[in-house]
Write a protein that holds these residues in place. Structure first.
Motif, PDB file in Angstrom:
ATOM      1  N   ASP A  69      45.988 101.965 113.486  1.00 45.09           N
ATOM      2  CA  ASP A  69      46.361 100.946 114.506  1.00 45.09           C
ATOM      3  C   ASP A  69      47.633 101.428 114.642  1.00 45.09           C
ATOM      4  N   PRO A  70      48.621 102.034 115.851  1.00 43.40           N
ATOM      5  CA  PRO A  70      49.652 102.317 116.067  1.00 43.40           C
ATOM      6  C   PRO A  70      50.452 101.364 115.178  1.00 43.40           C
ATOM      7  N   ALA A  71      51.774 101.940 114.398  1.00 43.48           N
ATOM      8  CA  ALA A  71      52.117 100.862 114.168  1.00 43.48           C
ATOM      9  C   ALA A  71      53.474 101.487 113.845  1.00 43.48           C
ATOM     10  N   VAL A  98      51.278  99.055 124.342  1.00 48.87           N
ATOM     11  CA  VAL A  98      50.724 100.097 123.603  1.00 48.87           C
ATOM     12  C   VAL A  98      49.432  99.092 123.211  1.00 48.87           C
ATOM     13  N   PRO A  99      48.446  97.830 123.605  1.00 47.63           N
ATOM     14  CA  PRO A  99      47.760  97.109 122.549  1.00 47.63           C
ATOM     15  C   PRO A  99      47.244  97.292 121.180  1.00 47.63           C
ATOM     16  N   GLY A 100      47.653  96.491 120.944  1.00 45.61           N
ATOM     17  CA  GLY A 100      46.892  96.655 118.628  1.00 45.61           C
ATOM     18  C   GLY A 100      48.070  97.498 118.330  1.00 45.61           C
ATOM     19  N   THR A 101      49.145  97.496 118.803  1.00 42.23           N
ATOM     20  CA  THR A 101      50.792  98.077 117.485  1.00 42.23           C
ATOM     21  C   THR A 101      50.865  96.930 117.087  1.00 42.23           C
ATOM     22  N   VAL A 102      50.841  97.667 115.870  1.00 41.45           N
ATOM     23  CA  VAL A 102      51.320  96.444 114.495  1.00 41.45           C
ATOM     24  C   VAL A 102      53.170  96.991 114.277  1.00 41.45           C
ATOM     25  N   LEU A 103      53.706  95.585 113.986  1.00 38.97           N
ATOM     26  CA  LEU A 103      55.243  95.770 113.035  1.00 38.97           C
ATOM     27  C   LEU A 103      55.500  95.057 111.972  1.00 38.97           C
ATOM     28  N   HIS A 104      56.216  96.431 111.293  1.00 37.59           N
ATOM     29  CA  HIS A 104      55.702  95.649 110.147  1.00 37.59           C
ATOM     30  C   HIS A 104      57.926  95.897 109.841  1.00 37.59           C
ATOM     31  N   LEU A 105      57.859  94.259 109.400  1.00 40.17           N
ATOM     32  CA  LEU A 105      59.734  93.888 108.688  1.00 40.17           C
ATOM     33  C   LEU A 105      59.190  94.289 107.390  1.00 40.17           C
ATOM     34  N   GLU A 121      57.706  83.862 116.100  1.00 45.39           N
ATOM     35  CA  GLU A 121      57.121  82.261 116.950  1.00 45.39           C
ATOM     36  C   GLU A 121      57.634  82.353 117.965  1.00 45.39           C
ATOM     37  N   ARG A 122      59.380  82.308 118.915  1.00 43.54           N
ATOM     38  CA  ARG A 122      59.187  82.166 119.538  1.00 43.54           C
ATOM     39  C   ARG A 122      59.003  83.778 121.001  1.00 43.54           C
ATOM     40  N   THR A 123      58.590  84.862 120.409  1.00 45.04           N
ATOM     41  CA  THR A 123      57.800  85.655 120.925  1.00 45.04           C
ATOM     42  C   THR A 123      56.416  85.798 121.050  1.00 45.04           C
ATOM     43  N   GLY A 124      55.973  85.460 119.839  1.00 42.51           N
ATOM     44  CA  GLY A 124      54.826  85.090 121.064  1.00 42.51           C
ATOM     45  C   GLY A 124      53.562  86.542 119.774  1.00 42.51           C
ATOM     46  N   LEU A 125      54.196  87.180 118.916  1.00 39.00           N
ATOM     47  CA  LEU A 125      53.022  88.348 118.710  1.00 39.00           C
ATOM     48  C   LEU A 125      53.118  87.987 117.876  1.00 39.00           C
ATOM     49  N   GLY A 126      52.800  86.491 116.733  1.00 38.47           N
ATOM     50  CA  GLY A 126      51.287  86.632 116.351  1.00 38.47           C
ATOM     51  C   GLY A 126      51.385  87.779 114.602  1.00 38.47           C
ATOM     52  N   ARG A 127      50.268  87.267 114.595  1.00 38.35           N
ATOM     53  CA  ARG A 127      49.692  88.510 114.031  1.00 38.35           C
ATOM     54  C   ARG A 127      49.998  90.086 114.169  1.00 38.35           C
ATOM     55  N   ALA A 128      50.984  90.217 114.919  1.00 42.19           N
ATOM     56  CA  ALA A 128      51.368  91.819 115.582  1.00 42.19           C
ATOM     57  C   ALA A 128      52.529  91.788 114.916  1.00 42.19           C
ATOM     58  N   VAL A 129      53.108  91.365 114.063  1.00 35.68           N
ATOM     59  CA  VAL A 129      54.304  91.270 113.164  1.00 35.68           C
ATOM     60  C   VAL A 129      54.213  91.164 112.042  1.00 35.68           C
ATOM     61  N   ARG A 130      54.066  91.845 111.173  1.00 35.59           N
ATOM     62  CA  ARG A 130      53.824  91.048 109.032  1.00 35.59           C
ATOM     63  C   ARG A 130      55.190  91.420 108.847  1.00 35.59           C
ATOM     64  N   LEU A 131      55.869  91.053 108.095  1.00 34.10           N
ATOM     65  CA  LEU A 131      56.456  90.230 106.318  1.00 34.10           C
ATOM     66  C   LEU A 131      56.376  91.398 105.640  1.00 34.10           C
ATOM     67  N   HIS A 132      56.972  92.384 105.237  1.00 33.51           N
ATOM     68  CA  HIS A 132      56.788  92.944 103.664  1.00 33.51           C
ATOM     69  C   HIS A 132      58.324  92.731 102.845  1.00 33.51           C
ATOM     70  N   PRO A 133      58.514  92.119 101.907  1.00 34.90           N
ATOM     71  CA  PRO A 133      59.489  92.314 100.486  1.00 34.90           C
ATOM     72  C   PRO A 133      59.665  94.095 100.213  1.00 34.90           C
ATOM     73  N   LEU A 134      61.070  93.990  99.553  1.00 30.61           N
ATOM     74  CA  LEU A 134      61.356  95.381  99.515  1.00 30.61           C
ATOM     75  C   LEU A 134      60.010  96.426  98.476  1.00 30.61           C
ATOM     76  N   PRO A 135      59.631  96.711  98.699  1.00 29.98           N
ATOM     77  CA  PRO A 135      58.263  97.596  97.944  1.00 29.98           C
ATOM     78  C   PRO A 135      59.156  98.057  96.729  1.00 29.98           C
ATOM     79  N   ALA A 136      58.780  97.959  95.564  1.00 32.11           N
ATOM     80  CA  ALA A 136      59.245  97.908  94.458  1.00 32.11           C
ATOM     81  C   ALA A 136      59.747  99.906  93.953  1.00 32.11           C
ATOM     82  N   ASP A 137      58.159 100.970  95.056  1.00 34.74           N
ATOM     83  CA  ASP A 137      58.790 102.064  94.831  1.00 34.74           C
ATOM     84  C   ASP A 137      58.945 102.976  96.481  1.00 34.74           C
ATOM     85  N   PRO A 138      60.368 103.346  96.545  1.00 33.32           N
ATOM     86  CA  PRO A 138      60.700 103.355  97.691  1.00 33.32           C
ATOM     87  C   PRO A 138      59.682 104.357  98.650  1.00 33.32           C
ATOM     88  N   ARG A 139      59.259 105.054  98.450  1.00 29.75           N
ATOM     89  CA  ARG A 139      58.191 105.761  99.193  1.00 29.75           C
ATOM     90  C   ARG A 139      57.426 105.314  99.730  1.00 29.75           C
TER      91      ARG A 139
END
Length: 209
Positions: A69-71, A98-105, A121-139
């Motif tokens: 899906d578009p991200a 663009v429905p179905g787009t995902v935002l990775h933070l 939560e205020r935006t109501g975006l729910g599962r469309a936004v995903r939180l990630h810690p900083l990856p160990a591998d910059p790639r």
């Protein structure tokens, strides 16, 4: 903080900067933007040597785009001054177009996870936004998305923008600090404090493979 306290802190930081510039034998700003900032705060021109922000290209090799899906990817701490609020305002419009787009933070710190969750939560975006810690591998920092939205905090250095370009992703940059000179013609530049313009730029890129 109250306006009065913020004013005192700004004046204190400016005084510290001026003192440092007077004592320094050499000053190496990251960009023309930082070069001008130093001059405005009392640095002597003959002590300034501009050294652009450097990123090791071997750490950010271009990667094939995802077939999913578009991200959109945004990298930042997720704190109140990180640029997250205008990004989420723009992403609401992106999802509508663009429905179905995902935002990775990517890179959200544990300290700011609650703040991020509240904003989402205020935006109501729910599962469309995903939180990630900083990856160990910059790639792995930008490869989850098709477009990187560079919406920095007011004092962020340009490293993330350079990293995003090196990763081979389409980039939308907000014109804050050295973003314009760093991005050049390698991406789309939009004005700050205009979520609608940011959303239009992201949607245009998502629709133009």
């Amino acid at each position: 903080l109250s306006p009065a306290v913020r004013l005192v802190l700004r004046r204190f930081r400016a005084s510290v900067a001026r003192t440092g510039y007077r004592e320094a034998g050499l000053i190496a700003p990251l960009s023309a933007y930082h070069h001008g900032w130093a001059l405005r705060h009392g640095a002597q021109a003959d002590r300034l040597v501009q050294v652009p922000a450097g990123v090791d290209p071997s750490e950010y090799p271009g990667a094939a785009e995802s077939k999913g899906d578009p991200a959109v990817v945004w990298a930042g701490s997720g704190g109140p001054d990180s640029g997250l609020t205008p990004l989420l305002a723009a992403f609401e419009q992106v999802v509508a177009a663009v429905p179905g787009t995902v935002l990775h933070l990517v890179g959200v710190t544990a300290t700011h996870e609650d703040h991020c969750a509240e904003q989402i939560e205020r935006t109501g975006l729910g599962r469309a936004v995903r939180l990630h810690p900083l990856p160990a591998d910059p790639r792995d920092r930008y490869t989850a998305g098709h477009v990187v939205a560079h919406v920095p905090g007011p004092s962020d250095p340009p490293y993330r923008l350079i990293e995003a370009m090196m990763s081979g992703r389409a980039v939308v940059g907000v014109d804050i600090g050295p973003a314009a000179e760093t991005l050049g013609d390698a991406g789309v530049l939009v004005q700050p404090d205009d979520p609608a313009e940011l959303a239009i730029a992201i949607v245009d890129l998502l629709r133009a493979p």
